[in-house]
Design a protein around this motif. Structure first.
Motif, PDB file in Angstrom:
ATOM      1  N   VAL A  72       0.840  -1.202   0.000  1.00  0.00           N
ATOM      2  CA  VAL A  72       0.000   0.000   0.000  1.00  0.00           C
ATOM      3  C   VAL A  72       0.872   1.249   0.000  1.00  0.00           C
ATOM      4  O   VAL A  72       0.620   2.207  -0.729  1.00  0.00           O
ATOM      5  CB  VAL A  72      -0.946  -0.004   1.221  1.00  0.00           C
ATOM      6  N   THR A  73       1.933   1.223   0.820  1.00  0.00           N
ATOM      7  CA  THR A  73       2.834   2.375   0.912  1.00  0.00           C
ATOM      8  C   THR A  73       3.470   2.683  -0.431  1.00  0.00           C
ATOM      9  O   THR A  73       3.534   3.834  -0.865  1.00  0.00           O
ATOM     10  CB  THR A  73       3.934   2.103   1.951  1.00  0.00           C
ATOM     11  N   ARG A  74       3.934   1.655  -1.106  1.00  0.00           N
ATOM     12  CA  ARG A  74       4.586   1.847  -2.412  1.00  0.00           C
ATOM     13  C   ARG A  74       3.611   2.409  -3.437  1.00  0.00           C
ATOM     14  O   ARG A  74       3.950   3.313  -4.210  1.00  0.00           O
ATOM     15  CB  ARG A  74       5.147   0.515  -2.905  1.00  0.00           C
ATOM     16  N   ILE A  75       2.394   1.889  -3.452  1.00  0.00           N
ATOM     17  CA  ILE A  75       1.389   2.352  -4.418  1.00  0.00           C
ATOM     18  C   ILE A  75       1.064   3.817  -4.187  1.00  0.00           C
ATOM     19  O   ILE A  75       0.998   4.618  -5.139  1.00  0.00           O
ATOM     20  CB  ILE A  75       0.122   1.486  -4.321  1.00  0.00           C
ATOM     21  N   LEU A  76       0.891   4.210  -2.932  1.00  0.00           N
ATOM     22  CA  LEU A  76       0.569   5.605  -2.634  1.00  0.00           C
ATOM     23  C   LEU A  76       1.722   6.533  -2.953  1.00  0.00           C
ATOM     24  O   LEU A  76       1.522   7.630  -3.480  1.00  0.00           O
ATOM     25  CB  LEU A  76       0.160   5.740  -1.161  1.00  0.00           C
ATOM     26  N   GLN A  77       2.945   6.109  -2.658  1.00  0.00           N
ATOM     27  CA  GLN A  77       4.082   6.996  -2.877  1.00  0.00           C
ATOM     28  C   GLN A  77       4.377   7.189  -4.364  1.00  0.00           C
ATOM     29  O   GLN A  77       4.918   8.224  -4.773  1.00  0.00           O
ATOM     30  CB  GLN A  77       5.328   6.469  -2.160  1.00  0.00           C
ATOM     31  N   GLN A  78       4.013   6.225  -5.185  1.00  0.00           N
ATOM     32  CA  GLN A  78       4.291   6.323  -6.611  1.00  0.00           C
ATOM     33  C   GLN A  78       3.127   6.897  -7.408  1.00  0.00           C
ATOM     34  O   GLN A  78       3.218   7.023  -8.630  1.00  0.00           O
ATOM     35  CB  GLN A  78       4.675   4.946  -7.166  1.00  0.00           C
ATOM     36  N   THR A  79       2.053   7.250  -6.729  1.00  0.00           N
ATOM     37  CA  THR A  79       0.908   7.842  -7.426  1.00  0.00           C
ATOM     38  C   THR A  79       0.542   9.204  -6.860  1.00  0.00           C
ATOM     39  O   THR A  79      -0.598   9.651  -6.980  1.00  0.00           O
ATOM     40  CB  THR A  79      -0.320   6.904  -7.340  1.00  0.00           C
ATOM     41  N   LEU A  80       1.508   9.866  -6.244  1.00  0.00           N
ATOM     42  CA  LEU A  80       1.274  11.221  -5.766  1.00  0.00           C
ATOM     43  C   LEU A  80       1.035  12.152  -6.943  1.00  0.00           C
ATOM     44  O   LEU A  80       1.577  11.955  -8.033  1.00  0.00           O
ATOM     45  CB  LEU A  80       2.482  11.722  -4.975  1.00  0.00           C
TER      46      LEU A  80
END
Length: 347
Positions: A134-142
């Motif tokens: 989840v963290t990776r997905i959110l950080q790469q879709t800012l």
């Protein structure tokens, strides 16, 4: 001479200074700024990948949530608010292209496991779960704007602390986050509520987390029936995973609880950055994960403060969780599109 005027573009809408606004309709060419060549947005030049580690530290449940979410508010305080022009165009409500239910359709009340016993702890096995976090997905879709503010915040911190100072600052945040979660783990695994604990049995916490523990003491009094701690959740259909801080009852309501730390007050939910999406994503995964024989419809974000001042508890009721679940699905959709585009460019 005409004073140079600033023109802001907010959400695709021009906002003009009062001097220009008065002549906008009848004398469009009077404003010299409007004739200037179109400038590129400063957001478009930001290297998103370069700041992925910074965003990870912001979003991680184990790291101090000292995010630059108030930078825009600080800008408005210094430079004044951006005046948005009125528009009659109705904005479209975005919906995810591919929807997925938040709750499991296979779940029935008869399958729910009892609340007694030790909390569940499913350890992350990277060999078993080949899925993004989840963290990776959110950080790469800012958004470009979010990335821009993160970059500027980092530059300001480096200007104040220096490169080495900023590195040490980030490491301290990470260490404090780990110590805080470790202390919480000790408290929540005892099986008794905070108010029923014997003060003589209270372990001596590290100095770095004593303020945080004092801050959340009134919250812990309302936490009971802990069912999971630092436990992995996996959504096999949507293919993502995460580690839930805690699943427990808060004031009698079963919630996915996310513990955050901060040096600055975060009295409203809007101050918590993308954390509500994070909580909704965890809950949605837990609801379809076979390791958990129950459903969670509510969330709670607790922001603890280092100085010991009372923590803020932001509750996410079931209706609000559904809204953030839709927003999470759109971020997941964006992540897949980016990854697909990247793969295509490499062929």
């Amino acid at each position: 001479m005409l004073a140079l005027q600033r023109v802001f573009v907010v959400g695709g809408i021009f906002s003009q200074s009062p001097q220009c606004a008065s002549h906008f309709v009848r004398h469009f060419s009077v404003c010299p700024v409007l004739r200037s060549p179109k400038r590129h947005s400063p957001y478009s030049s930001v290297d998103t990948e370069r700041y992925s580690s910074l965003v990870k530290s912001v979003m991680s449940s184990r790291v101090s949530s000292q995010t630059p979410t108030t930078l825009q508010e600080e800008d408005e305080h210094i430079y004044g608010p951006i005046v948005k022009a009125q528009t009659t165009t109705r904005s479209e409500v975005r919906e995810p292209k591919i929807t997925h239910p938040f709750l499991s359709s296979d779940w029935t009340l008869g399958t729910e496991e009892p609340e007694s016993g030790p909390p569940t702890r499913v350890v992350l096995n990277r060999g078993k779960f080949l899925a993004p976090s989840v963290t990776r997905i959110l950080q790469q879709t800012l958004s470009q704007e979010q990335t821009f503010y993160l970059e500027r915040w980092k530059r300001r911190m480096i200007a104040e602390l220096g490169e080495e100072g900023f590195k040490e600052y980030s490491q301290n945040l990470f260490r404090q986050g780990k110590l805080f979660h470790s202390a919480l783990e000790d408290v929540l695994t005892l099986g008794v509520t905070w108010k029923d604990r014997n003060p003589s049995e209270t372990s001596e916490y590290a100095p770095e987390v004593q303020g945080y523990m004092k801050s959340i003491s009134h919250i812990l009094e309302d936490v009971s029936a802990v069912r999971a701690i630092e436990s992995t959740v996996h959504h096999d259909t949507l293919n993502y995973l995460g580690i839930v801080d805690c699943v427990a009852r808060y004031r009698g309501v079963l919630c996915v609880i996310d513990w955050k730390t901060s040096d600055k007050p975060k009295p409203s939910l809007s101050n918590t950055y993308d954390n509500p999406l994070q909580v909704a994503a965890y809950a949605g995964a837990l609801n379809v994960d076979g390791n958990y024989k129950y459903q969670v419809e509510n969330g709670l974000i607790v922001v603890a403060y280092k100085d010991g001042s009372p923590a803020h508890a932001h509750q996410l009721h079931s209706e609000l969780m559904l809204e953030y679940w839709k927003m999470w699905l759109m971020r997941l959709e964006k992540f897949r599109e980016q990854r697909s585009s990247h793969t295509s460019n490499m062929i």
